[in-house]
Motif scaffolding. Structure first.
Motif, mmCIF file in Angstrom:
data_model
loop_
_atom_site.group_PDB
_atom_site.id
_atom_site.type_symbol
_atom_site.label_atom_id
_atom_site.label_comp_id
_atom_site.label_asym_id
_atom_site.label_seq_id
_atom_site.Cartn_x
_atom_site.Cartn_y
_atom_site.Cartn_z
ATOM 1 N N GLU A 76 2.756 1.681 -3.353
ATOM 2 C CA GLU A 76 1.874 2.087 -4.447
ATOM 3 C C GLU A 76 1.543 3.571 -4.363
ATOM 4 N N ASN A 94 -4.564 -4.260 -2.151
ATOM 5 C CA ASN A 94 -3.459 -4.209 -1.194
ATOM 6 C C ASN A 94 -3.974 -4.207 0.248
ATOM 7 N N ARG A 95 -5.130 -3.573 0.468
ATOM 8 C CA ARG A 95 -5.729 -3.563 1.806
ATOM 9 C C ARG A 95 -6.196 -4.973 2.190
ATOM 10 N N GLN A 127 -5.226 -0.334 -4.549
ATOM 11 C CA GLN A 127 -5.085 -0.126 -3.107
ATOM 12 C C GLN A 127 -6.108 -0.942 -2.335
ATOM 13 N N GLN A 177 0.827 -1.207 0.000
ATOM 14 C CA GLN A 177 0.000 0.000 0.000
ATOM 15 C C GLN A 177 0.865 1.262 0.000
#
Length: 480
Positions: free
Chosen positions: A328, A399-400, A396, A325
């Motif tokens: 990115e 990624n979370r 994202q 995260q």
């Protein structure tokens, strides 16, 4: 008023007896109707195809089986730019900018699949569209109709008798101008029909009205130029030569000079050099795939201190996902800086090229037409920005999921432990974080605002041409 109307009516009667006028009008009407129909069919087909591909790309993404979330980051997603309905009038930059964009983590790809073959098929000429026909060829028809409107009266020795019958030079010029302008306004009816179709298809009625008004102002400016030149020249041959030279300069010479001047005044660096500098900046940000990289040491220490633990394994979140995260977000700042720099350079070049509308009404018309149709450079940039916003949100979000739903111990062991690899596959419901992409036309107010400077240029051209008509009228009453 009655002599002026009589002069206009006589001009129409003269055209009705002219084989050249009939042939030119028939040829232009054939080109215009065929071009409009073909462009309407093309835009309708492309809109349906791209909408179908967009739905298919979305369904393909969310229907993927259970995977590691970062694999889906690299699996990526396609987005498509559907042309606005008014692209049926002016395709603008649509055929040359590319309408398909592949979105994936850590990268901002460029739009692809531009119709580069179009220019090659036409020998380098712009692809025909109703806008190109109005921009280049309708003025030619008006020249054919009006180049001898006033000069013919001199050559046939009817000018002096007219003046002796209390027909002033202003009446003569006004009558000829009304006749030619009425013909020009009739020629805007196909544009109104296209605008009506675009409105029914979902585009803004105000934008469609703006396109019709643009064509009217543009053609009226040409009418005033033609009558002014015809009134100033002693013969029809001289009038035709001057108008042909003006058309060539306005339609071909000035636009070519504008493009060359834009490239010289606002040079844009090469893509290879920019990519190399961007890659160097991205290396400083760090590789988000390596949570142990020195670039993330501070993030790692802050995260351990925040949760009061000594090892990444003891964190309530997956360190690898947190690093992904963070990386990115940092990479996006770098990517955005280079993307915005490139777009700023393109806009600067466009401003220089558009300023040549003061030297050519053709340039002003093209600028306003693309803005009103929603097919200009700014609209392409909006597509790139909206696609990038979607890319960042879904990357994202994945990624979370990586950070919150995967255990760090399984994540680091999945390449050598089959069970750990199985546990790092998340439920496919997580892929629904991807929003469905829909690129909608710009609002009518924004398009009218974007077209306003070019419209002002065309009104300036019309005003100057009308002033030249007044001057020609005065010269008609002056003895030679």
């Amino acid at each position: 008023m009655r002599p002026t109307l009589r002069i206009a009516r006589e001009e129409w009667r003269h055209w009705s007896r002219s084989r050249l006028a009939w042939a030119a009008a028939a040829l232009l009407l054939l080109v215009l109707v065929s071009t409009a129909v073909l462009t309407l069919v093309q835009v309708t087909t492309e809109t349906a195809a791209r909408s179908a591909l967009q739905r298919q790309a979305h369904e393909t993404f969310i229907s993927q089986p259970a995977r590691h979330p970062h694999r889906m980051v690299h699996y990526g997603h396609y987005v498509f730019r559907s042309p606005p309905p008014l692209a049926a009038f002016d395709r603008g930059l649509d055929p040359v900018t590319g309408q398909t964009l592949f979105l994936e983590g850590h990268r901002q790809n460029t739009a692809a699949f531009a119709d580069a073959a179009t220019g090659a098929r036409l020998g380098g000429l712009p692809a025909l569209s109703p806008a190109v026909v109005y921009q280049l060829f309708v003025p030619l028809l008006l020249i054919v109709l009006g180049y001898g409107a006033v000069a013919r009266e001199r050559e046939s020795a009817t000018l002096v008798p007219l003046l002796m019958q209390r027909v002033s030079g202003g009446m003569l010029i006004t009558g000829k101008l009304w006749a030619l302008m009425s013909a020009a306004l009739l020629l805007t009816l196909p544009v109104a029909a296209i605008g009506l179709w675009a409105t029914i298809a979902g585009d803004s009625g105000w934008a469609a009205f703006g396109v019709t008004a643009l064509c009217a102002v543009y053609l009226l400016a040409w009418c005033a130029i033609i009558i002014a030149v015809s009134g100033a020249c002693r013969s029809r041959h001289a009038s035709l030569a001057v108008l042909a030279a003006l058309w060539i300069a306005a339609a071909w010479v000035v636009p070519a000079v504008a493009v060359d001047a834009a490239a010289r005044v606002q040079p844009v660096g090469g893509k290879i050099d920019a990519d190399l500098r961007m890659l160097a900046d991205l290396r400083e940000v760090g590789d988000g795939h390596d949570a142990a990289a020195p670039a993330f040491a501070r993030l790692r220490e802050e995260l351990l201190a925040q949760h009061g633990v000594d090892r990444p394994e003891d964190l309530p979140v997956n360190l690898r996902g947190v690093v992904a995260q963070h990386a990115e977000a940092q990479q996006k700042r770098v990517l955005d800086r280079y993307a915005e720099g490139r777009m700023a350079g393109e806009k600067a070049q466009a401003r220089v090229a558009r300023s040549f509308g003061w030297l050519s009404p053709v340039v002003a018309f093209a600028t306003a037409s693309r803005a009103l149709a929603g097919t200009d450079l700014e609209d392409h940039h909006r597509f790139l920005r909206e696609a990038e916003a979607l890319r960042f949100r879904f990357v994202q979000a994945l990624n979370r999921v990586h950070a919150e739903q995967l255990a760090y111990t399984d994540d680091i062991a999945r390449s050598r432990d089959a069970e750990a690899e199985r546990r790092t596959r998340v439920d496919p419901a997580a892929w629904r974080v991807l929003e469905e992409f829909r690129f909608r036309p710009t609002s009518a107010s924004a398009r009218l605002q974007a077209a306003a400077p070019a419209l002002f240029m065309l009104f300036a051209w019309l005003s100057v041409a009308l002033a030249a008509c007044v001057r020609s009228a005065r010269r008609l009453e002056t003895p030679p």
